[in-house]
Design a protein around this motif. Structure first.
Motif, PDB file in Angstrom:
ATOM      1  N   VAL A  22      64.239  62.349  16.215  1.00  0.00           N
ATOM      2  CA  VAL A  22      63.052  61.046  16.443  1.00  0.00           C
ATOM      3  C   VAL A  22      63.648  60.158  16.999  1.00  0.00           C
ATOM      4  O   VAL A  22      62.797  59.109  18.085  1.00  0.00           O
ATOM      5  N   ILE A  23      64.339  58.961  16.758  1.00  0.00           N
ATOM      6  CA  ILE A  23      65.002  58.019  17.551  1.00  0.00           C
ATOM      7  C   ILE A  23      65.201  58.022  19.120  1.00  0.00           C
ATOM      8  O   ILE A  23      64.755  57.232  20.384  1.00  0.00           O
ATOM      9  N   ALA A  24      65.708  59.222  19.367  1.00  0.00           N
ATOM     10  CA  ALA A  24      65.865  59.409  20.629  1.00  0.00           C
ATOM     11  C   ALA A  24      64.255  60.058  21.450  1.00  0.00           C
ATOM     12  O   ALA A  24      63.980  59.703  23.000  1.00  0.00           O
ATOM     13  N   LEU A  25      63.688  60.507  20.699  1.00  0.00           N
ATOM     14  CA  LEU A  25      62.418  60.988  21.351  1.00  0.00           C
ATOM     15  C   LEU A  25      61.391  59.836  21.706  1.00  0.00           C
ATOM     16  O   LEU A  25      60.742  59.613  22.642  1.00  0.00           O
ATOM     17  N   GLN A  26      61.324  59.180  20.274  1.00  0.00           N
ATOM     18  CA  GLN A  26      60.177  58.333  20.599  1.00  0.00           C
ATOM     19  C   GLN A  26      60.703  57.115  20.223  1.00  0.00           C
ATOM     20  O   GLN A  26      59.458  55.702  20.941  1.00  0.00           O
ATOM     21  N   THR A  27      61.861  56.065  20.116  1.00  0.00           N
ATOM     22  CA  THR A  27      62.448  55.242  20.530  1.00  0.00           C
ATOM     23  C   THR A  27      61.257  53.734  19.121  1.00  0.00           C
ATOM     24  O   THR A  27      60.994  53.256  20.280  1.00  0.00           O
ATOM     25  N   PRO A  28      61.844  54.442  18.135  1.00  0.00           N
ATOM     26  CA  PRO A  28      60.959  53.006  17.161  1.00  0.00           C
ATOM     27  C   PRO A  28      61.599  51.789  17.394  1.00  0.00           C
ATOM     28  O   PRO A  28      62.738  51.808  17.769  1.00  0.00           O
ATOM     29  N   LYS A  29      60.522  50.582  17.116  1.00  0.00           N
ATOM     30  CA  LYS A  29      61.313  49.727  17.111  1.00  0.00           C
ATOM     31  C   LYS A  29      62.227  49.221  15.869  1.00  0.00           C
ATOM     32  O   LYS A  29      63.197  48.382  15.579  1.00  0.00           O
TER      33      LYS A  29
END
Length: 198
Positions: A22-29
């Motif tokens: 998820v973090i790799a695809l969406q790069t959340p703040k």
């Protein structure tokens, strides 16, 4: 797809297999985890890489971050004593139009009917078991608008699946050596539900 992930929360991420993707695809703040198992926290942090803001807490009430846009829980809600209250608490922490994705065992699945009382989710660690109707109902009671609930796909090495099946059926696991070592998609006794905070 199309789900905005500014602030990501995962309930029970374990070593971070889902959160890493998820973090790799969406790069959340901002990233938050509810993970009371201290023994997996180092591996969890190593797996997610660098993010601008991260917190790991034991319980929902310990969260400092809020206004989550995406909340994920994979095989967590089977273990909770009061899932409706927990889902209500998550709803309060969610931003308007946030999404929650839940994967749980399906007690009305074909696999459960085939294995009867030998179905592995029948254990003390699972005080809750769901079917599509009960899962939809608890989400609605907690304030979430259910978008979809369907069987989820698991990817297994065929050797592993044959070995696991042999164990459940009481057959020698040696038979797994005959199976080719390929990954196959199998819809087992799990389901995924996606809901939105409206």
């Amino acid at each position: 797809d199309g789900v905005r992930t500014d602030a990501y929360l995962e309930v029970g991420p374990d070593i971070g297999l889902v959160s890493r993707k998820v973090i790799a695809l969406q790069t959340p703040k901002g990233v938050s985890f509810i993970e009371p198992n201290l023994s997996v926290r180092k591996e969890l942090l190593d797996s997610v890489g660098e993010v601008s803001s991260i917190e790991i807490v034991d319980f929902i009430e310990n969260l400092q971050n809020k206004d989550f846009t995406l909340i994920v829980g994979i095989h967590v809600y089977d273990h909770l004593l009061d899932p409706i209250q927990d889902l209500k608490s998550l709803f309060v922490l969610a931003e308007d139009s946030a999404h929650i994705s839940i994967v749980v065992h399906n007690e009305k699945s074909s696999l459960r009917k085939l294995l009867k009382t030998k179905w592995p989710p029948f254990c003390l660690q699972h005080p809750q078991l769901y079917n599509p109707e009960t899962l939809k109902e608890i989400l609605k009671l907690a304030g979430w608008k259910v978008i979809s609930t369907e069987r989820s796909t698991n990817w297994y090495h065929l050797k592993h699946f044959v070995k696991m099946g042999a164990g459940v059926l009481g057959i020698s696991p040696v038979i797994a050596k005959l199976a080719p070592n390929i990954e196959v998609p199998i819809k087992l006794g799990n389901m995924i539900s996606i809901s939105q905070a409206i």
